[in-house]
Design a protein around this motif. Sequence first.
Motif, short mmCIF file in Angstrom:
data_model
loop_
_atom_site.label_atom_id
_atom_site.label_comp_id
_atom_site.label_asym_id
_atom_site.label_seq_id
_atom_site.Cartn_x
_atom_site.Cartn_y
_atom_site.Cartn_z
N PRO A 115 -24.71 -29.72 8.55
CA PRO A 115 -23.45 -30.49 8.57
C PRO A 115 -23.31 -31.45 7.40
CG PRO A 115 -25.04 -31.62 9.93
CD PRO A 115 -25.75 -30.44 9.32
N ASP A 116 -24.21 -31.31 6.41
CA ASP A 116 -24.25 -32.30 5.32
C ASP A 116 -23.73 -31.72 4.01
OD1 ASP A 116 -25.42 -34.34 6.94
OD2 ASP A 116 -27.34 -33.29 6.77
N GLU A 117 -22.63 -30.99 4.06
CA GLU A 117 -22.04 -30.44 2.85
C GLU A 117 -21.64 -31.56 1.88
OE1 GLU A 117 -20.65 -27.89 6.42
OE2 GLU A 117 -20.92 -30.01 5.95
N LYS A 118 -21.69 -31.24 0.60
CA LYS A 118 -21.37 -32.23 -0.43
C LYS A 118 -20.05 -31.87 -1.13
CE LYS A 118 -25.32 -34.17 0.39
NZ LYS A 118 -25.34 -35.37 1.26
N PRO A 119 -19.21 -32.86 -1.40
CA PRO A 119 -17.99 -32.56 -2.17
C PRO A 119 -18.33 -32.08 -3.58
CG PRO A 119 -17.84 -34.71 -1.09
CD PRO A 119 -19.26 -34.26 -0.96
N ILE A 120 -17.65 -31.07 -4.04
CA ILE A 120 -17.82 -30.59 -5.42
C ILE A 120 -17.16 -31.60 -6.35
CG2 ILE A 120 -17.25 -28.75 -7.05
CD1 ILE A 120 -17.42 -26.79 -4.72
N PRO A 121 -17.90 -32.12 -7.34
CA PRO A 121 -17.39 -33.24 -8.13
C PRO A 121 -16.33 -32.89 -9.16
CG PRO A 121 -19.58 -32.64 -8.86
CD PRO A 121 -19.31 -31.83 -7.65
N ASN A 122 -16.14 -31.60 -9.44
CA ASN A 122 -15.19 -31.19 -10.47
C ASN A 122 -14.14 -30.24 -9.89
OD1 ASN A 122 -17.84 -31.79 -11.99
ND2 ASN A 122 -16.32 -31.70 -13.64
N ILE A 123 -13.02 -30.15 -10.60
CA ILE A 123 -12.08 -29.05 -10.37
C ILE A 123 -12.65 -27.81 -11.07
CG2 ILE A 123 -9.76 -28.19 -10.88
CD1 ILE A 123 -8.77 -31.07 -10.81
N TYR A 124 -12.62 -26.66 -10.39
CA TYR A 124 -13.02 -25.41 -11.01
C TYR A 124 -11.80 -24.51 -11.15
CZ TYR A 124 -17.99 -26.29 -11.14
OH TYR A 124 -19.22 -26.81 -11.46
N GLU A 138 -13.45 -33.87 -13.94
CA GLU A 138 -14.10 -34.51 -12.80
C GLU A 138 -13.07 -35.13 -11.88
OE1 GLU A 138 -17.17 -37.31 -13.41
OE2 GLU A 138 -18.42 -35.98 -14.62
N ILE A 139 -13.38 -35.10 -10.59
CA ILE A 139 -12.63 -35.86 -9.61
C ILE A 139 -13.28 -37.25 -9.55
CG2 ILE A 139 -11.98 -36.01 -7.17
CD1 ILE A 139 -12.28 -32.90 -7.13
N PRO A 140 -12.50 -38.32 -9.55
CA PRO A 140 -13.11 -39.66 -9.54
C PRO A 140 -14.16 -39.77 -8.43
CG PRO A 140 -10.75 -39.82 -9.86
CD PRO A 140 -11.03 -38.38 -9.59
N GLU A 141 -15.30 -40.34 -8.77
CA GLU A 141 -16.46 -40.33 -7.88
C GLU A 141 -16.14 -40.88 -6.49
OE1 GLU A 141 -21.17 -41.68 -7.85
OE2 GLU A 141 -19.87 -42.21 -9.54
N GLY A 142 -15.41 -41.96 -6.42
CA GLY A 142 -15.12 -42.58 -5.13
C GLY A 142 -14.08 -41.85 -4.31
N ARG A 143 -13.45 -40.81 -4.89
CA ARG A 143 -12.35 -40.11 -4.20
C ARG A 143 -12.69 -38.65 -3.89
NH1 ARG A 143 -8.57 -43.94 -2.65
NH2 ARG A 143 -6.85 -42.45 -2.82
N TYR A 178 -3.22 -35.64 -9.76
CA TYR A 178 -3.85 -35.37 -11.05
C TYR A 178 -2.81 -34.77 -11.98
CZ TYR A 178 -6.66 -33.30 -14.71
OH TYR A 178 -7.18 -32.96 -15.94
N ASP A 179 -2.71 -35.35 -13.18
CA ASP A 179 -1.79 -34.88 -14.21
C ASP A 179 -2.59 -34.14 -15.29
OD1 ASP A 179 0.05 -34.43 -16.20
OD2 ASP A 179 0.91 -36.45 -16.14
N PRO A 180 -2.54 -32.80 -15.34
CA PRO A 180 -3.30 -32.07 -16.35
C PRO A 180 -2.88 -32.40 -17.78
CG PRO A 180 -2.55 -30.60 -14.60
CD PRO A 180 -1.83 -31.90 -14.42
N ALA A 181 -1.61 -32.78 -17.97
CA ALA A 181 -1.12 -33.06 -19.32
C ALA A 181 -1.80 -34.28 -19.92
CB ALA A 181 0.39 -33.25 -19.30
N THR A 182 -2.12 -35.26 -19.09
CA THR A 182 -2.74 -36.50 -19.58
C THR A 182 -4.19 -36.65 -19.12
OG1 THR A 182 -1.93 -37.73 -17.66
CG2 THR A 182 -0.51 -37.65 -19.61
N ASP A 183 -4.67 -35.68 -18.34
CA ASP A 183 -6.03 -35.74 -17.78
C ASP A 183 -6.26 -37.07 -17.05
OD1 ASP A 183 -8.61 -34.92 -17.14
OD2 ASP A 183 -9.46 -35.75 -18.99
N SER A 184 -5.31 -37.44 -16.20
CA SER A 184 -5.39 -38.73 -15.52
C SER A 184 -5.15 -38.58 -14.02
CB SER A 184 -4.38 -39.71 -16.11
OG SER A 184 -3.05 -39.22 -15.96
N TRP A 185 -5.81 -39.45 -13.24
CA TRP A 185 -5.68 -39.48 -11.80
C TRP A 185 -4.92 -40.73 -11.38
CZ3 TRP A 185 -7.37 -35.73 -8.36
CH2 TRP A 185 -8.22 -34.74 -8.89
N THR A 186 -4.11 -40.58 -10.33
CA THR A 186 -3.37 -41.72 -9.78
C THR A 186 -3.54 -41.73 -8.27
OG1 THR A 186 -1.70 -41.56 -11.53
CG2 THR A 186 -1.12 -42.84 -9.57
N GLN A 187 -3.87 -42.89 -7.73
CA GLN A 187 -3.96 -43.04 -6.29
C GLN A 187 -2.58 -43.41 -5.73
OE1 GLN A 187 -7.10 -45.75 -5.12
NE2 GLN A 187 -8.54 -44.92 -6.62
#
Length: 336
Positions: A115-124, A138-143, A178-187
């Motif tokens: 039951p201890d699966e880990k989130p994949i840290p990147n978009i593939y 990468e997906i922001p570490e805390g998210r 996530y905006d691929p054009a700017t490589d930026s994440w927004t909460q």
Amino acid sequence: MKKLWMLGLCLALACQSEKEKTENEVAEPEAKAPQEWTNVETKGEPTARHENAFTEVEGKFYLVGGRGERPVDIYDPETKSWSQGATPPLEMHHFQAVSFDGKLYVMGAFTGGFPDEKPIPNIYIYDPETDEWTEGPEIPEGRRRGAAGAFAYKNKLYLVCGIQNGHTDGYINWLDEYDPATDSWTQLADAPHQRDHVQAVVANNKIYVAGGRTTSAATGQTMELTVPEVDVYDFDSGTWTTLENNIPTMRAGTSSVHHGEYVVVIGGESGAMEAAHDHVEALNINNGEWESWPSLQRGRHGTQAFIYEDNIYIAAGSGNRGGGPELSSMEKYSLQ
């Protein structure tokens, strides 16, 4: 003479009655049987799998991921045949694949065992033209999380809800852009309800999140804590609301699609029954009412559905709650 007159009157009345009966029969529309889900007959079959994704990219269907090492299985609707593509660079499961810009994106996924699966840290990213996988941003570490809803909208990618610590705990109500054009994440604004094992769709500039649960193996409640509420995010106002009418059959591990005035929630699993749900329920987004649609031929959870040429398609998944049996069949439902 009187007898002949009475006989004529009776014949006239009988003819009139028969005429009215015939007219009524013509006026009444013929009853039609409801459309049913049908199994799709194919040449060959894909790898049986569950907790996988299933989506369409540029006219071909892709079964991706699932517990364990699974190759990409590719279905060509023109030839009605399956073929195999490249195996992902790591085990990936519990995700809603995103068809975007001619490629297939994996985000909000898990790797590892229960039951201890880990989130994949990147978009593939899988490129169907080259049959190659690449590691994306990468997906922001805390998210980071898995079992989340994912979709593309207006050239941006979105993650909603999910769970951080496999099936143990850490279910959340986050919405990230996530905006691929700017490589930026927004909460963006948090949803009203935490949930995981859920999929999301966009309809009329709004996100609809229906189904899911708050998985808590830490307290022995892995399947039971299903979420009844339907949460809706309005892109125009940047705010969430909760609909008045809950989903009729509470379940998680569902598949969701948008068609016209409906958000359709398909299959799933719950603590209420051992077999995977075959329920198909459609939310009318104009009036907020739910409708029951014809059931799946085979109840299933842990997969994905999509619409292609006026048909809903769904494939693979698990036939019972939990991990098996793994399925390889594909069904479709005509929307015409």
